[in-house]
Enzyme design. Sequence first.
Site, short mmCIF file in Angstrom:
data_model
loop_
_atom_site.label_atom_id
_atom_site.label_comp_id
_atom_site.label_asym_id
_atom_site.label_seq_id
_atom_site.Cartn_x
_atom_site.Cartn_y
_atom_site.Cartn_z
CG ASP A 1 18.64 58.69 56.30
OD1 ASP A 1 19.44 58.99 57.20
OD2 ASP A 1 17.41 58.59 56.48
CG ASP B 1 17.60 56.85 68.08
OD1 ASP B 1 18.27 57.88 67.86
OD2 ASP B 1 17.48 55.93 67.26
#
Lengths: 265, 196
Positions: free
Chosen positions: A25, A144
């Site tokens: 990230d 997702d």
Amino acid sequence: MEFAQTEFYLTSSILLSKRIIPCLDVKDGRTVKGINFVDLRDAGDPVELAWQYSNQGADELVFLDITATHEKRKTTIEMVKSVARQINIPFTIGGGISELKDAEALLNAGADKISINSAAVRNPQLIDDLAKAFGVQFVVLAVDTKHLVHGDFVHLNGGRIATELQTQDWIKNAEERGAGEILLTSMDKDGTKSGFDNTLLKQINDMVSIPVIASGGAGSSQDFVDVFKKTDVDAALAASVFHYGEILIPELKQLLKDKNIEIRI
Amino acid sequence: MIGIVNYGAGNIFSLTAALGRLNLNYGMINSEDDFDIYDKIIIPGVGHAGTAMQKLTDTGLVPKIKSLTKPVLGICVGMQLLTGFSEEGNYNLLDILPLKTLRFKELESKKVPHMGWNQISPQKENPLFIGIADETYFYFVHSYYIEFNPNFTIASCNYGIKFSASVQKDNFYGVQFHPEKSGEAGELLLKNFANL
């Protein structure tokens, strides 16, 4: 000049390696989340981390850009350039890509692939446009997914927002539009360290003819063995188990090789 | 010094970055005269082979490229351009190598594009593959491949079918994989090319 009879060389041996992909990230050009490699000088430097991972034998890297503001995205471009300058394995960048020009800037900065998620849900035509402009190999669709009573559904914003898109339908649609690869994250499994969602991954993998990356749920090396044995997906992605040193890539790859899974060592 | 044919087919940032890491000097080729500056030539290429051929034709550099006697390396689509024909858009290409570029058929359960790290078998004595062992992994991303041919294939790879990971005819070389993304083995190959 006679052409060789290609049919003669048909063979069933497939040596294409399964890929191990650490996910980083990044925010404002810096890596976030706990990273505790012992010999790391700067845990926030994406280039140093990428270099470490590539040295350990990672096959590919994914950077997820969580930079909030548009102005700061210039920093991301600079980061992508530094990574491309110094790393000799492929990498994907995702997060905040909603237009062709975002993708083009990343391509020109040296990214091998981009991943799109909510922007594609809002505007599926984006997949067609990106594939047409840059080739299907450049376009990773990140999905997702969460299991609900009446099926698997696509979710947005880290699983917080449910959509009416059935996961299987959306992936099939995206493949037809030109997605070159699917990055499937099970929100039911993500963060649980209880293993990948092998049932769903197998179903999706058998349904499409593009590569599938498994994501969400990796807790142990055995989870990687299971996902490759049970689903035949092309790659497995994880973040925290690698960042915290709970799974070391060289040991993981040796285990996979010992289990007769095709892996690059 | 290495000259990179600049015809707008795909991004070359990663390639120039790899050459930079290896301390190999390079520059861009935009005109016929530029070819004289360099002793090695790279033809890069990503994307659609037909589109790439069109762009290369538009530069007017095709006759010069075909007449080159210095070492030339085509990478990925840049390699496919060296063949006579591609099924991608049914395009006629440079025809330096009398081979065809074909689409991966849906063989068994193979996925297209062929994307990821795959092992190659190079010819032992070929100077492009000095120090690169049999079964070394390289990074591939492609949906079309050059057929295997015992006369021109200098490294083979398997993906449901045996195909050319690398080809050579005289001074013209091509690699289907991306040396700039293939770790240390890829960097060694680029060095070998620079040393030809």
